[in-house]
Design an enzyme around this catalytic site. Structure first.
Site, PDB file in Angstrom:
ATOM      1  N   HIS A 135     -31.136  29.518 -40.125  1.00 47.22           N
ATOM      2  CA  HIS A 135     -31.974  28.453 -39.554  1.00 47.22           C
ATOM      3  C   HIS A 135     -32.791  28.906 -38.342  1.00 47.22           C
ATOM      4  CE1 HIS A 135     -30.247  25.570 -42.219  1.00 47.22           C
ATOM      5  NE2 HIS A 135     -29.043  25.649 -41.696  1.00 47.22           N
ATOM      6  N   GLY A 143     -29.735  24.804 -36.000  1.00 43.73           N
ATOM      7  CA  GLY A 143     -28.637  24.803 -36.951  1.00 43.73           C
ATOM      8  C   GLY A 143     -27.558  25.825 -36.677  1.00 43.73           C
ATOM      9  N   ASP A 170     -25.990  28.733 -49.381  1.00 40.90           N
ATOM     10  CA  ASP A 170     -25.467  27.804 -48.388  1.00 40.90           C
ATOM     11  C   ASP A 170     -25.840  26.376 -48.765  1.00 40.90           C
ATOM     12  OD1 ASP A 170     -25.538  26.359 -45.618  1.00 40.90           O
ATOM     13  OD2 ASP A 170     -24.656  28.293 -45.150  1.00 40.90           O
ATOM     14  N   HIS A 172     -27.044  24.270 -46.846  1.00 41.96           N
ATOM     15  CA  HIS A 172     -28.246  23.928 -46.090  1.00 41.96           C
ATOM     16  C   HIS A 172     -29.396  24.858 -46.495  1.00 41.96           C
ATOM     17  CE1 HIS A 172     -24.817  22.569 -43.651  1.00 41.96           C
ATOM     18  NE2 HIS A 172     -25.609  21.601 -43.236  1.00 41.96           N
ATOM     19  N   ASP A 259     -20.093  26.323 -47.380  1.00 43.80           N
ATOM     20  CA  ASP A 259     -20.095  24.884 -47.114  1.00 43.80           C
ATOM     21  C   ASP A 259     -20.544  24.058 -48.313  1.00 43.80           C
ATOM     22  OD1 ASP A 259     -22.646  25.871 -46.878  1.00 43.80           O
ATOM     23  OD2 ASP A 259     -23.087  24.950 -44.948  1.00 43.80           O
ATOM     24  N   TYR A 298     -17.294  25.008 -42.884  1.00 46.59           N
ATOM     25  CA  TYR A 298     -16.670  24.334 -41.743  1.00 46.59           C
ATOM     26  C   TYR A 298     -15.254  23.895 -42.047  1.00 46.59           C
ATOM     27  CZ  TYR A 298     -21.417  25.068 -40.788  1.00 46.59           C
ATOM     28  OH  TYR A 298     -22.619  25.730 -40.650  1.00 46.59           O
TER      29      TYR A 298
END
Length: 385
Positions: A135, A143, A170, A172, A259, A298
């Site tokens: 990010h 991020g 990912d 994201h 994630d 996470y």
């Protein structure tokens, strides 16, 4: 003769912390390393643990502005709390802590070393757990990412005439990497991620396909909540895999965030180790020099399990779904529940899964219509049959 592989060794990370309440936990790197050791994956023939050299400012300036680097260094050395939201620094997302500049440089130096090993030292694969900060933008943090290690490493590869695929798994969108190469036809970026309609960073839609010479070289597959293994593998098999083969890169850089897993506390995808290991094996089968970097995740056990699977595949080792006894004892002391390495399949409610399926099919159709013709024209129809 065994394949040469490298695991980039982590430095002592005990002095770095995003904060007790922050979802990003530095401990996850130690946990992943411990699980690899418990499976016997750190003493394999042909593998090395490699400590990278420090990154220098000239290398960073290829990806970041001088003004941003100066402010990040200044804040890193400050004794009192600092913030400058123009640069994305000091908010809840990107906290300032002592040595934050040194922390960010560790990720860059490791990914840069991984790129050097596969291009100059004949390594088949090199994995930097401490990378994947996709990010970070040219002039600001974003991020949880302060410096963009993948951009620095890909610039290094481009300077040596290499054509690069960047695949981001990912949850994201890999916005910082896409932005850096949006007008470039020597780097193909592919990102499978949770849809930006409702999810950070709010980008990564199908129509973001590049501009100028880079038109057709940015590929996005936004996924809705409840996308499960079958749908994730469908997106990979019908878009990512054939495009990588068609582009036929010199080097493959993969961001291997964990994630996407269904037990991650920040995301709503429902991927398990089944799809994750399937994709790792497909990437290995391509026989492309492979730079792997870490990324999001996470739930710390998910991270350890995912990256152990990836490292096992890079070394042609199958990892048992049953966790080693020594590791089970270790995580019990740390307060983690015992989980097998392979998650049970989990299916969403029919309406939710049907919406996720419709979204996957829509994304695939768009990419096949607007992106595939570019690669077919450049690299031959034989790759996409």
């Amino acid at each position: 003769m065994s394949r040469k592989t490298a695991l980039i060794a982590c430095a002592d990370l005990s002095g770095f912390c995003y904060g007790e309440q922050h979802p990003f936990k530095v401990q996850r790197y130690r946990l992943a390393h411990d699980l690899m050791a418990a499976y016997g994956l750190l003493d394999l023939p042909g593998m090395s643990e490699v400590r990278p050299r420090p990154v220098d400012e000239k290398e960073l300036l290829g990806a970041h502005s001088a003004e941003y680097l100066d402010r990040l260094r200044e804040f890193s050395e400050a004794q009192e709390p600092r913030a400058d939201f123009r640069y994305g620094l000091g908010d809840v997302e990107n906290p300032i802590f002592p040595g934050v500049y040194d922390w960010a440089c560790l990720g860059v130096s490791g990914t840069l070393e991984a790129a050097r090993l596969v291009t100059e030292e004949g390594f088949a694969a090199a994995f930097n757990l401490l990378g994947g900060y996709h990010h970070a933008q040219k002039g600001r943090a974003s991020g949880f990412s302060y410096l963009n290690d993948a951009v620095v490493a890909i610039n290094y590869l481009r300077e040596r005439g290499k054509r690069v695929v960047y695949l981001d798994l990912d949850a994201h969108h890999g916005d910082g990497v896409q932005n850096a190469f949006y007008d470039c036809d020597r780097v193909l970026t592919i990102s499978l991620h949770e849809s930006g309609v409702y999810f950070f960073p709010g980008t990564g839609f199908e129509n973001e396909t590049g501009e100028g010479r880079g038109k057709g070289y940015s590929v996005n597959l936004p996924l809705l909540a409840h996308t499960d293994d079958a749908l994730f593998m469908k997106a990979f098999d019908e878009v990512a895999f054939p495009l990588i083969a068609a582009f036929d890169p010199d080097v493959m850089v993969t961001q291997l965030g964990a994630d996407t897993f269904r037990t991650d506390p920040l995301t709503r995808l429902e991927v398990t180790t089944h799809a994750y290991s399937y994709i790792m094996r497909k990437l290995r089968a391509l026989e492309i020099p492979w730079v792997g970097v870490g990324g999001g995740g996470y739930d710390q056990m998910n991270v350890a399990r995912a990256w152990t699977i990836a490292w096992g595949v890079m070394n042609d080792r199958e990892v048992s779904p049953r966790l080693p006894t020594s590791f089970v004892k270790l995580i019990a002391q740390l307060g983690y529940p015992h989980r097998m390495l392979l998650d049970a399949m989990h299916w969403a409610q029919d309406d939710d899964r049907n919406r996720a399926l419709d979204a996957v099919e829509k994304s695939i159709a768009y990419v096949r219509k607007h992106v595939f013709p570019v690669l077919i024209g450049d690299y031959g129809k034989r790759h996409l049959t």
